[in-house]
Design a protein around this motif. Sequence first.
Motif, PDB file in Angstrom:
ATOM      1  N   TYR A   1      11.610  -4.430   1.599  1.00  0.00           N
ATOM      2  CA  TYR A   1      10.594  -5.040   0.742  1.00  0.00           C
ATOM      3  C   TYR A   1      10.651  -6.564   0.735  1.00  0.00           C
ATOM      4  O   TYR A   1       9.636  -7.237   0.893  1.00  0.00           O
TER       5      TYR A   1
ATOM      6  N   LEU B   1       1.830   4.078   4.593  1.00  0.00           N
ATOM      7  CA  LEU B   1       1.021   4.521   3.458  1.00  0.00           C
ATOM      8  C   LEU B   1      -0.172   3.591   3.241  1.00  0.00           C
ATOM      9  O   LEU B   1      -0.009   2.458   2.793  1.00  0.00           O
ATOM     10  N   ASN B   2      -1.360   4.064   3.583  1.00  0.00           N
ATOM     11  CA  ASN B   2      -2.566   3.404   3.120  1.00  0.00           C
ATOM     12  C   ASN B   2      -3.093   4.176   1.912  1.00  0.00           C
ATOM     13  O   ASN B   2      -2.482   5.165   1.484  1.00  0.00           O
TER      14      ASN B   2
ATOM     15  N   LEU C   1       1.108   6.952  -4.843  1.00  0.00           N
ATOM     16  CA  LEU C   1       2.442   7.362  -4.397  1.00  0.00           C
ATOM     17  C   LEU C   1       3.281   7.813  -5.585  1.00  0.00           C
ATOM     18  O   LEU C   1       3.963   8.846  -5.526  1.00  0.00           O
TER      19      LEU C   1
ATOM     20  N   VAL D   1      -2.459  -2.995  -3.206  1.00  0.00           N
ATOM     21  CA  VAL D   1      -1.108  -2.432  -3.231  1.00  0.00           C
ATOM     22  C   VAL D   1      -0.873  -1.637  -4.514  1.00  0.00           C
ATOM     23  O   VAL D   1      -0.161  -0.627  -4.521  1.00  0.00           O
TER      24      VAL D   1
ATOM     25  N   GLY E   1       4.665   1.071   2.970  1.00  0.00           N
ATOM     26  CA  GLY E   1       3.269   0.733   2.772  1.00  0.00           C
ATOM     27  C   GLY E   1       2.653   0.101   4.009  1.00  0.00           C
ATOM     28  O   GLY E   1       3.310  -0.666   4.716  1.00  0.00           O
ATOM     29  N   ASP E   2       1.398   0.442   4.274  1.00  0.00           N
ATOM     30  CA  ASP E   2       0.662  -0.141   5.391  1.00  0.00           C
ATOM     31  C   ASP E   2       0.237  -1.551   4.981  1.00  0.00           C
ATOM     32  O   ASP E   2      -0.759  -1.733   4.275  1.00  0.00           O
TER      33      ASP E   2
ATOM     34  N   ALA F   1       8.793   2.114   1.043  1.00  0.00           N
ATOM     35  CA  ALA F   1       8.443   3.285   0.248  1.00  0.00           C
ATOM     36  C   ALA F   1       8.840   4.581   0.937  1.00  0.00           C
ATOM     37  O   ALA F   1       9.038   5.609   0.277  1.00  0.00           O
TER      38      ALA F   1
ATOM     39  N   MET G   1      -3.113  -3.191   3.005  1.00  0.00           N
ATOM     40  CA  MET G   1      -3.059  -3.960   1.761  1.00  0.00           C
ATOM     41  C   MET G   1      -3.843  -5.265   1.901  1.00  0.00           C
ATOM     42  O   MET G   1      -4.616  -5.645   1.025  1.00  0.00           O
TER      43      MET G   1
ATOM     44  N   ILE H   1      -2.283   1.893  -4.021  1.00  0.00           N
ATOM     45  CA  ILE H   1      -1.408   2.708  -3.177  1.00  0.00           C
ATOM     46  C   ILE H   1      -0.173   3.136  -3.958  1.00  0.00           C
ATOM     47  O   ILE H   1       0.231   4.309  -3.935  1.00  0.00           O
ATOM     48  N   ALA H   2       0.450   2.184  -4.667  1.00  0.00           N
ATOM     49  CA  ALA H   2       1.659   2.498  -5.439  1.00  0.00           C
ATOM     50  C   ALA H   2       1.374   3.532  -6.519  1.00  0.00           C
ATOM     51  O   ALA H   2       2.175   4.454  -6.734  1.00  0.00           O
TER      52      ALA H   2
ATOM     53  N   ALA I   1      -1.759   7.933   0.616  1.00  0.00           N
ATOM     54  CA  ALA I   1      -1.105   8.040  -0.684  1.00  0.00           C
ATOM     55  C   ALA I   1      -1.875   9.000  -1.592  1.00  0.00           C
ATOM     56  O   ALA I   1      -1.272   9.812  -2.314  1.00  0.00           O
TER      57      ALA I   1
END
Length: 261
Positions: free
Chosen positions: A137, A29-30, A89, A82, A66-67, A114, A71, A85-86, A34
């Motif tokens: 994580y 996920l970049n 998402l 980040v 996550g990519d 994620a 980040m 992205i979060a 997202a």
Amino acid sequence: MKEFQTIEYKQQDRIATIAFNRPDAANGLNLEMATEFALAAQRAAEDASLKAVILTGNGRFFCAGGDVKAMQESPLGPSAGVKQIADELHKAISILSRMATPLIVAVNGTAAGAGFSTAVIGDLVVAAESAKFTMAYTNVGLSPDGSASYFMPRLIGLRKTQELMFTNKVLNAQEALHWGLINRVVPDAHLMAAALEWAEMFANGASGSFAAVKSLLLQSPTNELEAQMALEAQTIAERADSADGQEGIDAFVEKRRPTFS
């Protein structure tokens, strides 16, 4: 209509399929992916013709999380990068969890970070035999996102969630099934057929009833017993007054198969 670059969106009849589509980057996920995921979720939620949505990944990975490189390279810095992205998402997950249409997740390969969090948000989840699940994580000094700290304790309990999040234990598909994280494991070649089988069940069923189930279960954790029962009574009364409810009752009494709208 926007053409997605990192998400594949397909619709056939009453079923939409959303696929993570950065296979060369393990579907990491970049920000672009997202953001497109949230847009695809919104498109599906707003389409009244849909009766089911399938979420899957293209390539060998479902989603590697996550990519991390993206980040690090964010012009805003790692923290703001980040967070962006979060946020996107989480927008997608909120939409998919709250939409009336049932969500089927078809986990085609490794689901990490994620990706693991997102894999378990489905109303029904089927995994290929080769799928693997890990939180990952704390291996990179981060903390869970993607709704993991909300859904996972409710699915498998606090103690097992702690084990997954603190130790980054890797589960294979059968172990994920045994732990209660997914519903079904099938051979890799049969994954989408299994997902479509469920999607057709939803497409031919009482959509309002499925939406009611989603809504009741989502509200249950924050309601007291009596409040939840009051909500159940109100909801079932509304369903009994609906066209599908009346058809279902009539069909049961008349000993025939119902024909839902």
